[in-house]
Enzyme design. Sequence first.
Site, PDB file in Angstrom:
ATOM      1  N   ASP A  21       0.842  -1.197   0.000  1.00 46.58           N
ATOM      2  CA  ASP A  21       0.000   0.000   0.000  1.00 46.58           C
ATOM      3  C   ASP A  21       0.875   1.244   0.000  1.00 46.58           C
ATOM      4  O   ASP A  21       1.971   1.239   0.562  1.00 46.58           O
ATOM      5  CB  ASP A  21      -0.904  -0.035   1.244  1.00 46.58           C
ATOM      6  N   GLY A  22       0.365   2.284  -0.633  1.00 45.53           N
ATOM      7  CA  GLY A  22       1.038   3.586  -0.580  1.00 45.53           C
ATOM      8  C   GLY A  22       1.705   4.004  -1.883  1.00 45.53           C
ATOM      9  O   GLY A  22       2.384   5.039  -1.914  1.00 45.53           O
ATOM     10  N   ASN A  23       1.489   3.250  -2.957  1.00 46.97           N
ATOM     11  CA  ASN A  23       2.097   3.625  -4.245  1.00 46.97           C
ATOM     12  C   ASN A  23       1.610   5.002  -4.705  1.00 46.97           C
ATOM     13  O   ASN A  23       2.398   5.817  -5.194  1.00 46.97           O
ATOM     14  CB  ASN A  23       1.727   2.612  -5.336  1.00 46.97           C
ATOM     15  N   TRP A  26       3.051   7.811  -2.569  1.00 43.73           N
ATOM     16  CA  TRP A  26       4.481   7.937  -2.862  1.00 43.73           C
ATOM     17  C   TRP A  26       4.677   8.758  -4.143  1.00 43.73           C
ATOM     18  O   TRP A  26       5.502   9.674  -4.198  1.00 43.73           O
ATOM     19  CB  TRP A  26       5.078   6.537  -3.019  1.00 43.73           C
ATOM     20  N   ASN A  69     -10.393  -2.858  -6.633  1.00 45.36           N
ATOM     21  CA  ASN A  69      -9.546  -1.966  -7.444  1.00 45.36           C
ATOM     22  C   ASN A  69     -10.136  -1.649  -8.822  1.00 45.36           C
ATOM     23  O   ASN A  69      -9.735  -0.681  -9.463  1.00 45.36           O
ATOM     24  CB  ASN A  69      -8.129  -2.534  -7.617  1.00 45.36           C
ATOM     25  N   ARG A  72     -11.259   1.952  -9.497  1.00 40.77           N
ATOM     26  CA  ARG A  72     -10.328   3.078  -9.708  1.00 40.77           C
ATOM     27  C   ARG A  72     -10.506   3.638 -11.128  1.00 40.77           C
ATOM     28  O   ARG A  72     -11.071   2.977 -11.985  1.00 40.77           O
ATOM     29  CB  ARG A  72      -8.886   2.593  -9.508  1.00 40.77           C
ATOM     30  N   ARG A 195      -5.529  -2.008   8.290  1.00 40.31           N
ATOM     31  CA  ARG A 195      -6.746  -2.749   7.939  1.00 40.31           C
ATOM     32  C   ARG A 195      -6.363  -4.013   7.195  1.00 40.31           C
ATOM     33  O   ARG A 195      -5.266  -4.112   6.637  1.00 40.31           O
ATOM     34  CB  ARG A 195      -7.622  -1.928   6.978  1.00 40.31           C
TER      35      ARG A 195
END
Length: 246
Positions: A21-23, A26, A69, A72, A195
């Site tokens: 997680d966090g792409n 970033w 996803n 998105r 989570r």
Amino acid sequence: MSYISQIDLKKSPKHIAIIMDGNGRWAKKQGHERLYGHNFGVEAVRETLKAAKELKVDYLTMYAFSTENWNRPKEEVDGLMDLLVRSIAGEIDELMDSGVRLMTIGDTMGLPEACRNELQDAINKTKNNTSISLVLALNYSARWEITNAMKQLALEIENGTMNSDEVTEEAITQKLTTFSIPDPELLIRTSGECRVSNFLLWQIAYTEFHFTEVLWPDFKAEDLYKAVLDYQSRERRFGKVSEQLT
Ligand code: FPP
């Protein structure tokens, strides 16, 4: 002292699952679009796989694309599918050289045809490799997986090939897309989110969790070592008391 030297390789988890997680965050931090982060995320997958192999981990499961996803923006979904096809095609020689077996879990029939073909090809080529199994969770959601398993059991009961007494934990486990894979001992989630997000709900009944603030593209071998050390510092009791474990 380096982290790796403190790890007891004989007690490495056999299966580590990761929610990458966090792409997006970033990429934003660097002033780029989200896909830029996903591209660097592939680098982190490569480094983590190598480190997991050194730690003698047998299965590394990565949450690469969840059923949710699909919601998105189309550009991001198309970009992720394209990245997946390109990454697998680009990595296949390296996977063969390093003895990695590629596997998938999830509703892969729902993936675009080019993606399915590339995956099937890589799965076939790498199926006899034995150093580590890289399990990509694609179009995966645990509730879908459990529902799908229940449907299969219901069908067998309807057809008379099974009766309700035979619906055991083992029978359910055998109908999950992870049927051939042991449960993970360690689940890591990056980016500070704490989570489970519909990942491996059945399989994580006794799994240890490790949450880190590191954004996925920044995740390095050292971060995996830290997570394994954290895991090794805990006592896994499976509902028993400490004295029963010795
Ligand atoms: C989560 O970050 C990341 C994903 C949903 C996709 C992960 C996919 C890859 C790293 C590429 C996979 C490729 C291979 C070959 C395994 P996010 O977009 O949710 O980040 P955010 O929370 O900051 O928005």
